[in-house]
Design a protein around this motif. Structure first.
Motif, PDB file in Angstrom:
ATOM      1  N   THR A  83       0.827  -1.204   0.000  1.00 16.82           N
ATOM      2  CA  THR A  83       0.000   0.000   0.000  1.00 16.82           C
ATOM      3  C   THR A  83       0.860   1.252   0.000  1.00 16.82           C
ATOM      4  OG1 THR A  83      -1.786  -1.138   1.173  1.00 16.82           O
ATOM      5  CG2 THR A  83      -1.769   1.269   1.262  1.00 16.82           C
ATOM      6  N   SER A  85       3.990   1.436  -0.962  1.00 14.65           N
ATOM      7  CA  SER A  85       4.719   1.462  -2.226  1.00 14.65           C
ATOM      8  C   SER A  85       3.867   2.057  -3.342  1.00 14.65           C
ATOM      9  CB  SER A  85       5.161   0.052  -2.602  1.00 14.65           C
ATOM     10  OG  SER A  85       5.796   0.033  -3.860  1.00 14.65           O
ATOM     11  N   GLU A  86       2.598   1.695  -3.378  1.00 15.91           N
ATOM     12  CA  GLU A  86       1.701   2.243  -4.400  1.00 15.91           C
ATOM     13  C   GLU A  86       1.586   3.761  -4.272  1.00 15.91           C
ATOM     14  OE1 GLU A  86      -1.848   0.055  -3.764  1.00 15.91           O
ATOM     15  OE2 GLU A  86      -1.085  -1.791  -4.700  1.00 15.91           O
ATOM     16  N   GLN A  87       1.560   4.258  -3.033  1.00 17.05           N
ATOM     17  CA  GLN A  87       1.492   5.705  -2.834  1.00 17.05           C
ATOM     18  C   GLN A  87       2.752   6.383  -3.357  1.00 17.05           C
ATOM     19  OE1 GLN A  87       0.896   5.497   1.433  1.00 17.05           O
ATOM     20  NE2 GLN A  87      -1.239   6.132   1.238  1.00 17.05           N
ATOM     21  N   MET A  89       4.885   5.175  -5.654  1.00 17.53           N
ATOM     22  CA  MET A  89       4.973   5.063  -7.110  1.00 17.53           C
ATOM     23  C   MET A  89       4.016   6.036  -7.808  1.00 17.53           C
ATOM     24  SD  MET A  89       7.393   2.980  -7.581  1.00 17.53           S
ATOM     25  CE  MET A  89       8.331   1.869  -6.507  1.00 17.53           C
ATOM     26  N   GLU A  90       2.900   6.332  -7.164  1.00 19.80           N
ATOM     27  CA  GLU A  90       1.985   7.324  -7.739  1.00 19.80           C
ATOM     28  C   GLU A  90       2.647   8.698  -7.767  1.00 19.80           C
ATOM     29  OE1 GLU A  90      -2.396   9.356  -6.933  1.00 19.80           O
ATOM     30  OE2 GLU A  90      -1.765   7.612  -5.764  1.00 19.80           O
ATOM     31  N   LEU A  91       3.381   9.046  -6.716  1.00 17.49           N
ATOM     32  CA  LEU A  91       4.101  10.325  -6.701  1.00 17.49           C
ATOM     33  C   LEU A  91       5.161  10.362  -7.797  1.00 17.49           C
ATOM     34  CD1 LEU A  91       4.577  10.801  -2.839  1.00 17.49           C
ATOM     35  CD2 LEU A  91       2.985  12.032  -4.337  1.00 17.49           C
ATOM     36  N   GLY A  93       5.010   8.759 -10.590  1.00 19.88           N
ATOM     37  CA  GLY A  93       4.304   8.840 -11.862  1.00 19.88           C
ATOM     38  C   GLY A  93       3.880  10.250 -12.219  1.00 19.88           C
ATOM     39  N   ARG A  94       3.771  11.112 -11.226  1.00 20.48           N
ATOM     40  CA  ARG A  94       3.426  12.508 -11.509  1.00 20.48           C
ATOM     41  C   ARG A  94       4.605  13.274 -12.097  1.00 20.48           C
ATOM     42  NH1 ARG A  94       0.355  14.021  -5.798  1.00 20.48           N
ATOM     43  NH2 ARG A  94      -1.242  12.380  -5.900  1.00 20.48           N
ATOM     44  N   THR A 138       3.293   9.645   3.287  1.00 21.34           N
ATOM     45  CA  THR A 138       3.496   8.366   3.971  1.00 21.34           C
ATOM     46  C   THR A 138       4.101   8.488   5.363  1.00 21.34           C
ATOM     47  OG1 THR A 138       5.742   8.004   3.134  1.00 21.34           O
ATOM     48  CG2 THR A 138       3.922   7.321   1.718  1.00 21.34           C
ATOM     49  N   SER A 241       9.567   1.840 -18.577  1.00 28.97           N
ATOM     50  CA  SER A 241       8.413   1.866 -17.677  1.00 28.97           C
ATOM     51  C   SER A 241       7.851   0.488 -17.409  1.00 28.97           C
ATOM     52  CB  SER A 241       7.309   2.758 -18.261  1.00 28.97           C
ATOM     53  OG  SER A 241       6.930   2.308 -19.549  1.00 28.97           O
TER      54      SER A 241
END
Length: 519
Positions: A83, A85-87, A89-91, A93-94, A138, A241
């Protein structure tokens, strides 16, 4: 090599341990070790406080306990780590569409492709903003490296640890790399490093001075030429990617060598089922089934079988793994078993005969009444599977799925150290340890002050397993290496190989008796 340091490498600081500290207020600033807690357990991650005592990843857990006897020893919670890690990786991705994850806590980013940076100043500003965003979202910290290529960006992030940022200006690569040991370069492991040492090369400057021809003579054309380029700071690997998955596998190391051939077959079946679950989650099927057996004397045997077409059918994989097992001598005992699938594809060529046989067997089983003996065997197999747990890959990256459910053994539930629970009266908490029919729980939440400790019977109806609480709004609560009085280093917990749930006896042994508080 780029003219601007627009390749970013992020590496979260002591990721598993830091996530546990963020989730457990009583552990902040204290030594925490995450990994397998049994006799053959290994350390997956140690907090910076624990590292002061010499504890590090991949160390045998028994050695870690000798070095830091008062640390908190916890079983991994991969659902929480995924969970977070997903947060993160989303940052990332921005910042750019080109993000290359290497693991749950590590990734490359091409800032130029996302328009986030085009020179050293803008790259540094982007890196600092990323670090601040990660802490805000986080509560954890990450180290950032910036350079003109992937190799140097990763080296920079290592230099930045913990909780820092290092930028390597283009043109300074050779000066920076020269005094570093050859093992710093990608592709130089212990064997290659020793081979180079015997040839008189111990630093990267030695490699550059030796020249490409000499390295090719020593290591072969491909490896030698690649190593020479990297010794000059040249690395033209792009940030990609999507990385192709080449194989899917699972393996378990057992606390006690397996001697019973029936038990070995049962474990192979269980591993085959786990492997297929992971195969399906990745959206693949595969043609080649691989069985790995490490025997009592540490000799490792690998056997494989290639099917007519790719499959993700658990029955097919189980049968192939069983056939491979028949060709392996397990006399003397089995220390480790693994099942893998390679030759991956994005489609499945159904094995109609195997499916028909499975369906026929299932129909026959449903038509027959289940005998008490069969019920007992089924229950025992389920218990064995749950006892083994799903945290087998903690030391190698933590890819195994975790479950919030407490394991069931005859007569009582098992409560893994560090896992989440909820009590009908006291609310959410986490397991500090268990043993001799008791489980000790500290009741606290990520955003709360350190909580109180209470002890219950392991079968208390008011105590239930729970899912991890989110780490949200924890800015400033967790630092990379907070000051700690080393005379009072922290807490202890309970004991394993691959991280597996500790037994009640292991919990009691770590605590010195039932009902004792850990941290």
């Amino acid at each position: 090599m780029r003219a601007a340091p627009t390749i970013l490498h992020l590496d979260m600081d002591a990721f598993y341990a830091a996530a546990e500290q963020a989730a457990k207020p009583s552990l902040r600033g204290k030594p925490v070790v995450v990994g397998g807690l049994g006799p053959r357990g290994v350390v997956a991650t140690a907090s910076y406080e624990a590292r002061r005592f010499g504890v590090h990843s991949a160390m045998p857990m028994a050695q870690a306990r000798r070095l830091a006897p008062n640390a908190a020893y916890l079983v991994p919670r991969f659902s929480l780590y995924r969970t977070v890690s997903e947060q993160v990786m989303e940052l990332l991705g921005r910042l750019s569409p080109l993000v290359e994850p290497l693991s749950l806590d590590e990734a490359f980013v091409d800032l130029e492709a996302g328009g986030s940076a085009d020179d050293a100043d803008s790259a540094r500003a982007t890196g600092e903003r990323l670090r601040a965003d990660i802490r805000a979202v986080t509560g954890l910290t990450g180290s950032v490296g910036l350079a003109g290529c992937k190799m140097l960006a990763k080296i920079a992030s290592e230099q930045a640890k913990p909780d820092g940022l290092v930028l390597i200006p283009p043109g300074t690569e050779r000066e920076l790399l020269g005094p570093m040991p050859v093992r710093t370069l990608p592709g130089v492991g212990p064997a290659t490093g020793e081979h180079l040492r015997r040839a008189g090369m111990t630093t990267i400057a030695d490699l550059a001075a030796a020249g490409e021809d000499e390295l090719v003579r020593l290591l072969g054309r491909s490896h030698g030429a690649s190593l020479f380029r990297m010794s000059l700071g040249n690395d033209d690997r792009p940030v990609v990617s999507e990385r192709d998955t080449k194989s899917v596998s699972v393996e378990d190391t057992f606390d006690v060598d397996l001697h019973d051939r029936v038990r070995v077959r049962t474990e192979v079946d269980r591993l085959a089922d786990r492997c297929v679950r992971r195969l399906r989650e990745s959206g693949h099927s595969g043609r080649t089934i691989v069985l790995k057996v490490r025997r009592y004397d540490f000799s490792t045997l690998t056997r494989s079988e290639t099917l007519r077409g790719p499959t993700d059918d658990p029955g097919v994989v189980r049968e192939a793994a069983r056939r491979l097992l028949e060709a392996v001598d397990t006399t003397g005992g089995v220390r480790l078993l693994g099942v893998g699938v390679s030759g991956l594809a994005d489609y499945t060529q159904e094995d109609l005969f195997a499916q028909a046989a499975s369906a026929e067997a299932a129909e026959e089983a449903e038509a027959l009444p289940e005998s008490p003996q069969t019920q007992t065997q089924t229950q025992t197999q389920t218990q064995t599977s749950e006892q083994a747990g799903e945290a087998g890959e903690a030391a190698s990256g933590g890819r195994a799925p975790a479950t919030a459910a407490a394991s069931i053994v005859p007569g009582e539930r098992r409560w893994p150290a560090g896992h989440d629970v909820r009590h009908a009266e006291y609310g959410p908490g986490w397991v500090q340890g268990s043993g001799v029919g008791r489980v000790t729980v500290r009741f606290e939440e990520p955003g709360s002050p350190p909580g109180r400790v209470r002890t219950f019977r392991v079968d208390d109806p008011d105590l239930e397993p729970a899912d991890p609480l989110p780490l949200v709004g924890l800015v400033g609560l967790v630092g990379p290496a907070p000051a700690a009085d080393e005379g009072e280093p922290g807490q202890s917990s309970s004991p394993e190989t691959r991280p597996r749930d500790p037994s009640p006896e292991e919990g009691a042994g770590a605590l010195g008796g039932s009902g004792s508080s850990r941290p």
